[in-house]
Design a protein around this motif. Structure first.
Motif, PDB file in Angstrom:
ATOM      1  N   ALA A  30     -11.677  -6.591 -62.204  1.00 49.43           N
ATOM      2  CA  ALA A  30     -10.364  -6.060 -61.822  1.00 49.43           C
ATOM      3  C   ALA A  30     -10.510  -4.753 -61.049  1.00 49.43           C
ATOM      4  N   VAL A  31     -11.407  -3.881 -61.506  1.00 50.03           N
ATOM      5  CA  VAL A  31     -11.649  -2.606 -60.818  1.00 50.03           C
ATOM      6  C   VAL A  31     -12.195  -2.869 -59.419  1.00 50.03           C
ATOM      7  N   ALA A  32     -13.164  -3.778 -59.321  1.00 51.93           N
ATOM      8  CA  ALA A  32     -13.766  -4.089 -58.024  1.00 51.93           C
ATOM      9  C   ALA A  32     -12.730  -4.646 -57.051  1.00 51.93           C
ATOM     10  N   GLU A  33     -11.835  -5.482 -57.553  1.00 56.38           N
ATOM     11  CA  GLU A  33     -10.790  -6.036 -56.686  1.00 56.38           C
ATOM     12  C   GLU A  33      -9.784  -4.957 -56.278  1.00 56.38           C
ATOM     13  N   ARG A  34      -9.381  -4.124 -57.227  1.00 53.26           N
ATOM     14  CA  ARG A  34      -8.388  -3.083 -56.943  1.00 53.26           C
ATOM     15  C   ARG A  34      -8.886  -2.075 -55.912  1.00 53.26           C
ATOM     16  N   TYR A  84     -14.787  -7.482 -48.230  1.00 52.84           N
ATOM     17  CA  TYR A  84     -15.247  -8.300 -49.348  1.00 52.84           C
ATOM     18  C   TYR A  84     -14.320  -9.496 -49.578  1.00 52.84           C
ATOM     19  N   LEU A  85     -14.933 -10.618 -49.863  1.00 53.30           N
ATOM     20  CA  LEU A  85     -14.211 -11.799 -50.338  1.00 53.30           C
ATOM     21  C   LEU A  85     -14.526 -11.957 -51.810  1.00 53.30           C
ATOM     22  N   SER A  86     -13.556 -12.377 -52.589  1.00 52.25           N
ATOM     23  CA  SER A  86     -13.851 -12.709 -53.981  1.00 52.25           C
ATOM     24  C   SER A  86     -14.637 -14.011 -53.980  1.00 52.25           C
ATOM     25  N   SER A 102      -7.284 -15.443 -46.656  1.00 53.07           N
ATOM     26  CA  SER A 102      -8.286 -14.662 -47.393  1.00 53.07           C
ATOM     27  C   SER A 102      -9.098 -13.782 -46.454  1.00 53.07           C
ATOM     28  N   ILE A 103      -9.440 -14.321 -45.291  1.00 53.55           N
ATOM     29  CA  ILE A 103     -10.198 -13.552 -44.303  1.00 53.55           C
ATOM     30  C   ILE A 103      -9.370 -12.376 -43.801  1.00 53.55           C
ATOM     31  N   LEU A 104      -8.128 -12.629 -43.449  1.00 58.93           N
ATOM     32  CA  LEU A 104      -7.256 -11.556 -42.954  1.00 58.93           C
ATOM     33  C   LEU A 104      -7.063 -10.470 -44.016  1.00 58.93           C
ATOM     34  N   LYS A 105      -6.877 -10.889 -45.261  1.00 58.61           N
ATOM     35  CA  LYS A 105      -6.689  -9.932 -46.358  1.00 58.61           C
ATOM     36  C   LYS A 105      -7.944  -9.076 -46.537  1.00 58.61           C
TER      37      LYS A 105
END
Length: 194
Positions: A153-157, A87-89, A111-114
Motif C-alpha cells: 500500500a505504501v509503495a502504491e501510494r 511503475y506498474l503494479s 495502466s500505462i497512462l496512469k
C-alpha cells in the motif's frame, strides 16, 4: 488539445525490449521517444545513449515489475540519478490475458497512462535520512502480520514500485518521504481496516 488526444511524454522512455516499445507505440504513436535496454545486461553503449537522452530530454525508466526489471532500474539509476521512475503494479503488468510473464507489453492503455502520470522523481540531493528498521517496525512495515500488505500500500501510494523492507527504506529516502508523512498514511490505512 482534443479531449481524446494523449499527451506524448517529452522524456525518452527506457524500456526492456521490443515488445515494450511496440506497446508504448500503440498507446502514444510513433513519435514517442524510446530506448530499449535489450535485457538486464545493459551494455556501455546503451548506458551512454541513456545518459545523452537524460541531458537532452530527461528519461523515464519504465521496466517490468520483476527481478530483471528492478536490476535494470538500479543500473540506470546509478548511472543517471535524475532518471524519473514509472511503475506498474504486478497486477497491471499481467494484463487481461495473463500467460505467465509480467511486463509493460501486457499492460492496458489506462495502466500505462496512469504509471506515466504518477512518476516518482528522485531528489536531486539525498536530504532525507533513511528511516531506521525500528521506525519501520513501529509503523508495522516489518515484523508484523500485515507488513507485506502495508508495504504494498505504501509503495502504491508513494509510487515506489514493488519493494521489500530494505528496498522500502532506500526508496522512501530517495523520494523524500519522511516519517510523519508515512505515519499519517499508515493511520489512514488503519482507520480504513477498522
Amino acid at each position: 488539445m482534443e479531449k481524446n488526444q494523449i499527451h506524448i511524454p517529452r522524456e525518452v522512455i527506457v524500456v526492456e525490449g521490443r515488445d515494450d516499445s511496440k506497446r508504448l507505440m500503440e498507446v502514444f504513436g510513433p513519435k514517442v521517444k524510446l530506448i530499449e535496454t535489450g535485457g538486464s545486461a545493459i551494455n556501455a553503449a546503451t548506458l551512454e545513449r541513456i545518459k545523452q537522452a537524460a541531458e537532452q530530454f530527461g528519461v523515464i525508466v519504465f521496466t517490468d515489475p520483476d527481478v530483471q526489471g528492478q536490476r535494470i532500474r538500479q543500473i540506470i539509476t546509478q548511472n543517471v540519478p535524475t532518471a524519473k521512475q514509472a511503475y506498474l503494479s504486478r497486477q497491471d503488468a499481467r494484463g487481461k490475458s495473463y500467460v505467465g510473464s509480467l511486463g509493460v507489453e501486457h499492460a492496458s492503455k489506462e495502466s500505462i497512462l496512469k504509471a506515466l502520470e504518477e512518476l516518482a522523481t528522485p531528489a536531486s540531493e539525498n536530504l532525507q535520512r533513511e528511516l531506521s528498521t525500528q521506525e519501520l517496525m513501529q509503523l508495522g512495515l516489518t515484523n508484523h502480520p500485515l507488513a507485506g500488505v502495508r508495504r504494498k500500500a505504501v509503495a502504491e501510494r508513494f509510487h515506489l514500485g514493488h519493494v521489500n523492507a530494505k528496498q522500502l527504506q532506500k526508496q522512501l529516502a530517495l523520494y523524500q518521504v519522511d516519517y510523519a508523512e508515512l505515519f499519517e498514511f499508515i493511520e489512514e490505512l488503519n482507520h480504513k481496516s477498522e
